[in-house]
Structures are given as structure tokens and as C-alpha cells.
Design an enzyme around this catalytic site. Structure first.
Site, PDB file in Angstrom:
ATOM      1  N   ARG A 171      -2.456 -15.682 106.959  1.00 52.38           N
ATOM      2  CA  ARG A 171      -3.404 -15.927 108.676  1.00 52.38           C
ATOM      3  C   ARG A 171      -2.524 -16.992 109.451  1.00 52.38           C
ATOM      4  O   ARG A 171      -2.450 -16.910 110.608  1.00 52.38           O
ATOM      5  CB  ARG A 171      -4.294 -16.207 107.764  1.00 52.38           C
ATOM      6  CG  ARG A 171      -5.442 -15.010 108.409  1.00 52.38           C
ATOM      7  CD  ARG A 171      -6.867 -15.892 106.786  1.00 52.38           C
ATOM      8  NE  ARG A 171      -7.316 -16.357 108.275  1.00 52.38           N
ATOM      9  CZ  ARG A 171      -8.138 -15.945 109.515  1.00 52.38           C
ATOM     10  NH1 ARG A 171      -8.888 -14.668 109.164  1.00 52.38           N
ATOM     11  NH2 ARG A 171      -9.129 -16.478 110.268  1.00 52.38           N
ATOM     12  N   ARG A 175       6.409 -19.796 113.584  1.00 54.83           N
ATOM     13  CA  ARG A 175       7.193 -18.710 114.687  1.00 54.83           C
ATOM     14  C   ARG A 175       8.533 -20.352 115.104  1.00 54.83           C
ATOM     15  O   ARG A 175       8.507 -21.700 114.856  1.00 54.83           O
ATOM     16  CB  ARG A 175       6.709 -19.220 116.409  1.00 54.83           C
ATOM     17  CG  ARG A 175       5.696 -18.352 116.348  1.00 54.83           C
ATOM     18  CD  ARG A 175       4.623 -18.575 117.282  1.00 54.83           C
ATOM     19  NE  ARG A 175       3.746 -17.540 117.598  1.00 54.83           N
ATOM     20  CZ  ARG A 175       2.628 -17.889 118.016  1.00 54.83           C
ATOM     21  NH1 ARG A 175       2.539 -19.360 118.578  1.00 54.83           N
ATOM     22  NH2 ARG A 175       1.394 -17.224 117.827  1.00 54.83           N
ATOM     23  N   ARG A 248     -17.478 -19.940 100.161  1.00 58.67           N
ATOM     24  CA  ARG A 248     -17.483 -21.382 100.512  1.00 58.67           C
ATOM     25  C   ARG A 248     -18.548 -21.676 101.195  1.00 58.67           C
ATOM     26  O   ARG A 248     -18.986 -20.663 102.498  1.00 58.67           O
ATOM     27  CB  ARG A 248     -16.370 -21.419 100.825  1.00 58.67           C
ATOM     28  CG  ARG A 248     -14.946 -21.806 100.215  1.00 58.67           C
ATOM     29  CD  ARG A 248     -15.305 -22.911  98.601  1.00 58.67           C
ATOM     30  NE  ARG A 248     -15.104 -24.034  99.350  1.00 58.67           N
ATOM     31  CZ  ARG A 248     -15.390 -25.072  98.741  1.00 58.67           C
ATOM     32  NH1 ARG A 248     -15.830 -24.868  97.510  1.00 58.67           N
ATOM     33  NH2 ARG A 248     -14.560 -26.146  99.378  1.00 58.67           N
ATOM     34  N   ARG A 279     -11.996 -30.471 110.374  1.00 56.57           N
ATOM     35  CA  ARG A 279     -11.414 -30.348 111.221  1.00 56.57           C
ATOM     36  C   ARG A 279     -12.567 -30.719 112.043  1.00 56.57           C
ATOM     37  O   ARG A 279     -13.957 -30.907 111.668  1.00 56.57           O
ATOM     38  CB  ARG A 279     -10.483 -28.407 111.985  1.00 56.57           C
ATOM     39  CG  ARG A 279     -11.838 -28.313 111.187  1.00 56.57           C
ATOM     40  CD  ARG A 279     -11.578 -26.523 111.824  1.00 56.57           C
ATOM     41  NE  ARG A 279     -12.312 -25.557 111.384  1.00 56.57           N
ATOM     42  CZ  ARG A 279     -11.814 -24.329 111.486  1.00 56.57           C
ATOM     43  NH1 ARG A 279     -10.459 -23.925 111.596  1.00 56.57           N
ATOM     44  NH2 ARG A 279     -12.492 -23.261 110.554  1.00 56.57           N
ATOM     45  N   GLU A 299     -16.209 -30.470 110.095  1.00 57.84           N
ATOM     46  CA  GLU A 299     -17.023 -29.279 108.995  1.00 57.84           C
ATOM     47  C   GLU A 299     -16.586 -30.468 107.716  1.00 57.84           C
ATOM     48  O   GLU A 299     -15.305 -30.135 107.732  1.00 57.84           O
ATOM     49  CB  GLU A 299     -16.151 -28.360 109.576  1.00 57.84           C
ATOM     50  CG  GLU A 299     -16.191 -27.682 110.816  1.00 57.84           C
ATOM     51  CD  GLU A 299     -15.468 -26.107 110.755  1.00 57.84           C
ATOM     52  OE1 GLU A 299     -14.873 -25.863 109.481  1.00 57.84           O
ATOM     53  OE2 GLU A 299     -15.823 -25.840 112.573  1.00 57.84           O
ATOM     54  N   TYR A 347     -13.004 -11.430 104.543  1.00 61.49           N
ATOM     55  CA  TYR A 347     -13.291 -12.507 105.186  1.00 61.49           C
ATOM     56  C   TYR A 347     -12.474 -12.014 106.717  1.00 61.49           C
ATOM     57  O   TYR A 347     -10.819 -11.664 107.071  1.00 61.49           O
ATOM     58  CB  TYR A 347     -11.516 -13.193 104.968  1.00 61.49           C
ATOM     59  CG  TYR A 347     -11.050 -14.568 105.232  1.00 61.49           C
ATOM     60  CD1 TYR A 347     -12.339 -15.008 106.461  1.00 61.49           C
ATOM     61  CD2 TYR A 347      -9.934 -15.360 105.294  1.00 61.49           C
ATOM     62  CE1 TYR A 347     -11.685 -16.333 106.831  1.00 61.49           C
ATOM     63  CE2 TYR A 347      -9.675 -16.597 106.001  1.00 61.49           C
ATOM     64  CZ  TYR A 347     -10.742 -17.101 106.762  1.00 61.49           C
ATOM     65  OH  TYR A 347     -10.283 -18.682 107.129  1.00 61.49           O
ATOM     66  N   ASP A 349     -12.334 -11.385 110.756  1.00 65.30           N
ATOM     67  CA  ASP A 349     -12.276 -12.043 112.018  1.00 65.30           C
ATOM     68  C   ASP A 349     -13.508 -11.690 113.319  1.00 65.30           C
ATOM     69  O   ASP A 349     -13.729  -9.857 112.346  1.00 65.30           O
ATOM     70  CB  ASP A 349     -11.235 -11.941 112.943  1.00 65.30           C
ATOM     71  CG  ASP A 349     -10.187 -12.507 112.079  1.00 65.30           C
ATOM     72  OD1 ASP A 349     -10.584 -13.887 111.867  1.00 65.30           O
ATOM     73  OD2 ASP A 349      -8.719 -12.882 112.178  1.00 65.30           O
TER      74      ASP A 349
HETATM   75  N1  UDP Z   1      -5.076 -23.201 107.100  1.00 63.22           N
HETATM   76  C1  UDP Z   1      -3.811 -24.487 106.561  1.00 63.22           C
HETATM   77  N2  UDP Z   1      -3.149 -25.732 107.244  1.00 63.22           N
HETATM   78  C2  UDP Z   1      -4.519 -26.015 108.963  1.00 63.22           C
HETATM   79  C3  UDP Z   1      -5.917 -24.836 108.859  1.00 63.22           C
HETATM   80  C4  UDP Z   1      -5.716 -23.868 108.202  1.00 63.22           C
HETATM   81  O1  UDP Z   1      -3.234 -24.882 105.281  1.00 63.22           O
HETATM   82  O2  UDP Z   1      -3.986 -26.575 109.301  1.00 63.22           O
HETATM   83  C5  UDP Z   1      -4.627 -22.466 106.036  1.00 63.22           C
HETATM   84  C6  UDP Z   1      -5.959 -22.942 105.144  1.00 63.22           C
HETATM   85  O3  UDP Z   1      -5.740 -22.003 103.748  1.00 63.22           O
HETATM   86  C7  UDP Z   1      -6.719 -21.752 105.756  1.00 63.22           C
HETATM   87  C8  UDP Z   1      -5.974 -20.912 106.177  1.00 63.22           C
HETATM   88  O4  UDP Z   1      -5.164 -21.178 106.299  1.00 63.22           O
HETATM   89  O5  UDP Z   1      -7.999 -21.518 104.762  1.00 63.22           O
HETATM   90  C9  UDP Z   1      -6.966 -19.844 107.407  1.00 63.22           C
HETATM   91  O6  UDP Z   1      -7.319 -21.005 108.245  1.00 63.22           O
HETATM   92  P1  UDP Z   1      -7.886 -20.730 109.465  1.00 63.22           P
HETATM   93  O7  UDP Z   1      -7.684 -21.916 110.440  1.00 63.22           O
HETATM   94  O8  UDP Z   1      -6.767 -19.329 110.520  1.00 63.22           O
HETATM   95  O9  UDP Z   1      -9.191 -19.893 109.284  1.00 63.22           O
HETATM   96  P2  UDP Z   1     -10.230 -20.203 110.111  1.00 63.22           P
HETATM   97  O10 UDP Z   1     -10.690 -20.643 109.214  1.00 63.22           O
HETATM   98  O11 UDP Z   1     -10.592 -20.153 110.873  1.00 63.22           O
HETATM   99  O12 UDP Z   1     -11.199 -18.415 109.542  1.00 63.22           O
END
Ligand code: UDP
Length: 367
Positions: A171, A175, A248, A279, A299, A347, A349
């Protein structure tokens, strides 16, 4: 009273399906055990700021039909998700892009960044990644993995990166341009009228019964429905007969602060292990809010237990196998259609949930 469809769950899947069913002249009753509609995209207003009560939701899609579909009900602002990550006393842009690499290694060009990442990858010599750690190392090398992935991921999933499936990290885009847009979809934004308005629009003219549990409803024998659309937990539907699927959960610590701008961004990730939350969301920035105060949510991820909210399915091998057993059982219930994040144990979106609901309706009504 007899309905064509009983829809369990007033979240996105249930609301889209109900809307499509109504269009086909079907009668629906939507029930939800919560006291509000919208599932996890529900927002509540605090200090005139819309607060994403069950976690931040940013709408983004590449699916034009889904985009046009949601735009029938709400319009979208120009919010672009560009989170930042804090690791100890360092701050980096996400997703991993030239801004991140430039800060990390004090370089400027894509060639320099590629060279550093490539040499780190080669040193590790991982051929066929077997888990998230190997996948991440093979994608981004050691520095980015250790500073921006490992701690965050282990906090979020409560498991070592070595025990997690590789696909989770796919995910995260990588870039070599100075582009902080987290998503690469052409359509993105936050509903100007709010997510609640989207759900209200979908459910307009449809009977909804809140604070109503499916089990409870079942006992009300005077009600009947030809078919059920179930968007709750599939294992709960079958009374956890094969055991519980793992999820989770996240607990949110939400505070009103007496300042107009706390962190300067909607999403700030804390990627080191020592900080217990993953976060901080500052909700007003999703809508360019100018209110005098601000609302933030920290969170804290945790393992799901009965009674807490299931957010993220843990799609590792063990749980996937268990889910498949429930899926087999679901086949013995031709009058029940399972959908949404919990019904499909995926999981998802938001746009994928809408797509799945539209497809389910297409199949059901042959339209
Ligand atoms: N992730 C990470 N560092 C970050 C943000 C995300 O390693 O700063 C990884 C982490 O394994 C997470 C996955 O990317 O479970 C997906 O994160 P995202 O924020 O896209 O998922 P959301 O919680 O927003 O659905």
C-alpha cells in the site's frame, strides 16, 4: 411487515446496497447496533469541527463510476493527503518520495536516491520476500525501513514485521519525484457536506432502525425479510463456531485544544516504537478549517477483544484460513449476502467497498 431485504449495518456497503435495491423497487430495512448511521465514516461535530470519530477517512479512487456515484450525493473539496512522519527529532514527508530522501541523505537528484536505495537493497540480497520486513527492505532499503516503517508497523499490527504478510506494505508507494500526495488516484477529497451527508443521501427514503442488534431483531418474530445483507463480522454471524477472527482495534484519545493550529497538517505519523500512538489527526485540516480552536485525536492501536470496535482485519495466513472456513459456511446460507470490511474480512478502502456493493447489487438485480 415483510421486507425484500434486511440490511444489517448502516455503513457504506449497506447504504449503497440499500440505495441500489430501492432503485429496483425493493423494500429494505436497514438496522444498525450503533445509535447513528454511517458505520466508521461517521463524523461528529465538536467545536464546529467535523471529527472522524472512528478514524480518519480520506476518499480517493481511480474508479470513475464510483467517483460519479458518490458525487450524486456530495461534492468534494480539494484536500490532498500529504502526511508527515516524525521519527525521534527528525521530520519526513510521506509517502516515500524525493522530499523524504533529500532530507534523509542530504541529496537532491533521483539518481542519487536510487543509488543509495539500490546499494542498501543489494547488500541485503533478499530474493523472494517472505514477510513484511523482507518485502519492505527489498523495496526501500535499510534506512527508510528502520526509521519510517518498522516501528509504525509493529505498533499498528502488534506483531513483528517478520510475522506480517508482505502485501500490507504494498500500500505504501515509493516515488522518485518531489510529490507528497499519498495516493496516486486521479480523484481525491473530503465531502464538503461531510460523510454523514453522503450516507444520508444514500439512505434517503429507506427505513432505518438504530440501536438494533441483529440477534435482537431476529427475536422480533413479526418482522421478516426475504434476504439478508450482512455487513457485520462474519464470524459473529456464525456465533464464532470455528473461533474468532483477529482484528486490530484503535482507541482514540480526542482533545479540544485552545489553539487554532496544533500540528499544521491533518495527519502526522509517529514512526518510532517508543511513542505509544501511531498518529495524530488534526481534523480541521481535512476541510481547511479556520475555527478558533482545534480538535486532535491520538490513535492507539490494540488487539481487538469482544466489545471493542473491530477496525483492521489481520489478513495473515492463519486468519485467512479461518476466514475461508466461514466463507464455506456462508455458502450454506443462500439468502444471506456478506459484504463490507467485516463481512468480507478485507482491508478495504472506501471506494472498494462501494465498488463491491455496486457489483453485489448488479449481480442481485441483474442490472
Ligand atoms: N506504514 C508505515 N509507516 C507509516 C505509515 C504506514 O510503515 O508512516 C505502513 C504500515 O505497515 C501500515 C501500512 O503502511 O499498516 C498502511 O498504512 P496506511 O496509513 O496506508 O493505512 P490506514 O491505516 O490509513 O488504512
Amino acid at each position: 411487515m415483510k421486507y425484500d431485504y434486511l440490511i444489517v449495518g448502516a455503513g457504506l456497503f449497506g447504504a449503497v446496497f440499500a440505495h441500489q435495491a430501492k432503485k429496483q423497487g425493493k423494500t429494505c430495512l436497514v438496522i444498525d447496533r450503533r445509535n447513528h448511521i454511517g458505520g466508521n465514516i461517521y463524523c461528529e461535530t465538536i467545536e464546529d469541527i467535523r471529527v472522524h470519530r472512528y478514524g480518519a477517512h480520506i476518499f480517493h479512487t481511480s474508479d470513475k463510476e464510483v467517483w460519479e456515484y458518490v458525487n450524486q450525493f456530495v461534492s468534494f473539496n480539494h484536500y490532498i493527503n500529504a502526511p508527515v512522519a516524525i521519527y525521534k527529532d527528525e521530520l519526513y514527508n510521506l509517502p516515500f518520495n524525493m522530499n523524504t530522501f533529500s532530507k534523509m541523505w542530504n541529496i537532491r537528484t533521483p539518481q542519487e536516491a536510487k543509488q543509495i536505495i539500490q546499494s542498501q537493497i543489494e547488500e541485503l540480497n533478499i530474493q523472494d520476500p517472505q514477510n513484511l520486513e523482507e518485502q519492505a527492505l527489498k523495496l526501500v532499503g535499510k534506512d527508510v525501513y528502520e526509521k519510517l516503517i518498522q516501528g509504525y508497523t509493529e505498533k499498528q499490527w502488534g506483531r513483528s514485521c517478520k510475522e506480517l504478510p508482505a502485501f500490507i506494505i504494498k500500500r505504501l508507494p515509493l516515488r522518485f519525484t518531489y510529490d507528497n500526495n499519498y495516493f496516486s488516484d486521479p480523484y481525491q477529497g473530503i465531502p464538503i457536506e461531510g460523510y454523514n451527508a453522503l450516507i444520508e443521501g444514500l439512505l434517503q427514503g429507506i427505513e432505518v432502525q438504530l440501536s438494533t442488534d441483529y440477534v435482537q431483531w431476529n427475536k422480533q418474530t413479526e418482522h421478516q425479510a426475504e434476504k439478508i445483507v450482512y455487513t457485520g463480522m462474519i464470524d459473529e454471524f456464525f456465533d464464532f463456531c470455528y473461533g474468532a477472527l483477529e482484528y486490530r482495534t484503535v482507541s482514540f484519545e480526542t482533545e479540544v485544544l485552545d489553539c487554532d493550529n496544533y500540528q499544521g497538517n491533518a495527519v502526522v505519523n509517529y514512526t518510532e516504537k517508543e511513542i505509544p500512538y501511531t498518529r495524530i489527526i488534526e481534523h480541521k485540516h481535512f476541510e481547511f478549517g479556520t475555527q478558533r480552536k482545534t480538535v486532535i485525536s491520538k490513535e492507539y492501536p490494540a488487539e481487538w477483544q469482544k466489545g471493542s470496535e473491530p477496525y483492521y482485519p489481520v489478513n495473515d495466513e492463519k486468519n485467512q484460513q479461518l476466514y475461508q472456513k466461514y466463507q464455506q459456511l456462508a455458502k450454506t446460507q443462500p439468502n444471506v449476502l456478506f459484504g463490507g470490511r467485516l463481512g468480507a474480512y478485507r482491508y478495504y478502502d472506501m471506494d472498494k467497498v462501494i465498488r463491491a456493493a455496486l457489483d453485489a447489487a448488479k449481480q442481485e438485480f441483474d442490472c
